[in-house]
Write an enzyme that holds these catalytic residues in place. Structure first.
Site, short mmCIF file in Angstrom:
data_model
loop_
_atom_site.label_atom_id
_atom_site.label_comp_id
_atom_site.label_asym_id
_atom_site.label_seq_id
_atom_site.Cartn_x
_atom_site.Cartn_y
_atom_site.Cartn_z
CE LYS A 217 -8.04 -1.39 2.36
NZ LYS A 217 -7.08 -0.41 2.87
CG HIS B 192 -1.06 -7.51 -9.40
ND1 HIS B 192 -2.01 -8.08 -8.60
CD2 HIS B 192 -1.72 -6.79 -10.33
CE1 HIS B 192 -3.21 -7.69 -9.02
NE2 HIS B 192 -3.05 -6.91 -10.07
#
Lengths: 279, 185
Positions: free
Chosen positions: B104, B39
């Site tokens: 999550k 990322h």
């Protein structure tokens, strides 16, 4: 003196790394079953059943329960009559981790804190060694994932905070952690000692089998009270809502300095992995 | 339990518009893997005005760092990692056309705003169910950043990959609603 070859230690560490990561304890599976019976949320029940199924696949196919096969935490209790021969004990432990993570196709998760460069073999493990009476060696490997470890805390409370302050802190910590640590969790608490001892107590408390009672009746009661409060939060399995936010609360306690009330909260995800052997 | 919704990637606006929190979705098609280090690299490329290593429009990124594939298996264990660590990078990716994220744990307000503004959704897969989820991955290849090991960007072909909608494009959050519903005084 009893002599133990360090290559036996390497072999056992390797086996325990693989076994811990692929074979979820029967106590955890039973805790899932108890949770399914009590759970009110249909989605939560589905999730709990999924976790059981996941554990079954992992065991059958010898693949990791969770891709985060963790930091290798090793507890070693060495009888004072034992003499290790055939090499460097610490190196033997490291080599066991290297082999376990390579041969077991486990993920290597250890890296440099700043550059984030991976060490490539999941070393170093975290070692807790203790000398105990006798001529035996107890070796425990407890891989610990990053998600739940990140939600853990050590705090130096004030003695006036007392038991109520401890309860408040733990419940608040679980609430703030929400879905991050992969609930249903197990909450390990270390009370007393000092700064670092509290954390080690919390980690060690997790090794007690789920469903067992705390031998100290006061702490046993405290565990039940905290668990009940946590499970009133409504976070539920995976944070999607439900009754089962935690499966258990475990406490280890020891005396502390007259000025302090150290508390460590070590949150453990449902992939509660630890295996041991006695040599 | 209500029926699951089957979705095929790439996702279009119409696909995400019909999703609501709590929907159980089975994804078919392609997922791109990416977590912390990948990322950061994607974000740096965007900041520098450079092209990304894959066309992100309509795609889904799965926050996962798999365990190595054992011999004879397509993929290792592959459950989601915690998403908040990607929060600083996600809005820029969503603006570039990312339609879905799987992870999550709760997202930041900035990510939720970007999801509303550019019509993207956040799904959760069951954390810690890595052995089960791996069975839904039929093919895998590295598309970028091989040097990152488990953090490399991989292109996964999935069949009926099971997820739940946590944040829809209407500003709802299943973590908040679920907790509210089961909270007791």
């Amino acid at each position: 003196m009893r002599e133990i070859e360090v290559r036996r230690i390497t072999e056992k560490v390797k086996e325990l790394c693989i076994e811990a990561n692929t074979d979820l304890g029967e106590d955890v599976l039973q805790a899932f079953d108890r949770a399914i019976e009590k759970e009110e949320s249909p989605l939560a029940i589905e999730i709990l059943k999924e976790l059981k199924e996941n554990a079954r696949i992992a065991k059958e196919e010898r693949v990791p329960i969770c891709q985060d096969t963790g930091v290798a935490v090793i507890f070693l209790e060495v009888g004072q009559e034992v003499h290790f021969v055939g090499g460097d004990l610490k190196e033997a432990l490291f080599e066991g981790v290297r082999r376990g993570y390579r041969e077991g196709y486990l993920r290597k998760s250890m890296c440099h804190p700043f550059s984030r460069a991976n060490t490539g073999d999941n070393t170093p493990p975290i070692l807790h060694m203790e000398i105990v009476p006798g001529d035996r060696v107890r070796l425990i490997v407890a891989p610990k994932g990053g998600g739940s470890e990140n939600m853990s805390r050590v705090v130096m409370l004030s003695p006036s905070d007392g038991m109520e302050g401890i309860k408040r802190y733990v419940v608040q910590r679980v609430k703030e952690s929400g879905s991050n640590p992969c609930p249903p969790t197990i909450i390990g608490m270390g009370i007393g000692g000092n700064f670092e001892q509290a954390a080690i107590l919390a980690k060690k408390s997790l090794l007690r089998p789920l469903g067992s009672r705390n031998p100290d009746p006061d702490l046993d009661r405290l565990e039940s009270e905290i668990l009940e409060e946590i499970n009133r939060l409504g976070i539920g399995p995976q944070g999607l809502g439900g009754r089962t936010t935690s499966l258990a609360v475990h406490i280890l306690m020891m005396p502390c300095h007259i000025a302090s009330l150290p508390l460590a909260v070590n949150i453990q995800c449902h992939a509660h992995r630890h295996k041991e052997v006695i040599l | 339990m209500p029926e699951s919704i089957r979705l095929k990637t790439p996702l279009r606006d119409e696909d995400v518009e019909r999703l609501r929190i709590g929907d159980r979705v089975l994804i078919n098609g392609i997922l791109y893997t990416g977590r912390d280090a990948a990322h950061k690299r994607l974000f740096d490329l965007i900041q520098g005005g450079k092209d990304l290593p894959f066309d992100i429009r309509g795609q889904i990124i799965y926050y996962v760092g798999p365990s190595p594939a054992p011999p004879g298996k397509v993929f290792g264990s592959a459950g989601p990692t915690t998403s908040y660590r990607m929060d600083v990078y996600s809005p820029a990716l969503i603006e570039k056309g990312l339609k879905g994220m799987i992870g999550k744990g709760m997202r930041s307000d900035l990510v939720k705003e970007a999801m509303k503004k550019y019509k993207a959704v956040y799904f959760a897969a069951t954390g810690g169910a890595g052995a089960l989820l791996a069975k839904r991955i039929k093919r895998a290849e590295i598309v970028a950043y091989e040097d990152l090991g488990p953090e490399a960007i991989r292109r996964l072909e999935v069949e009926d990959f099971p997820v739940i909608v946590i944040n829809d494009i209407y500003g709802n959050d299943l973590y908040i609603e679920g907790e509210k519903k089961y909270k007791r005084p």
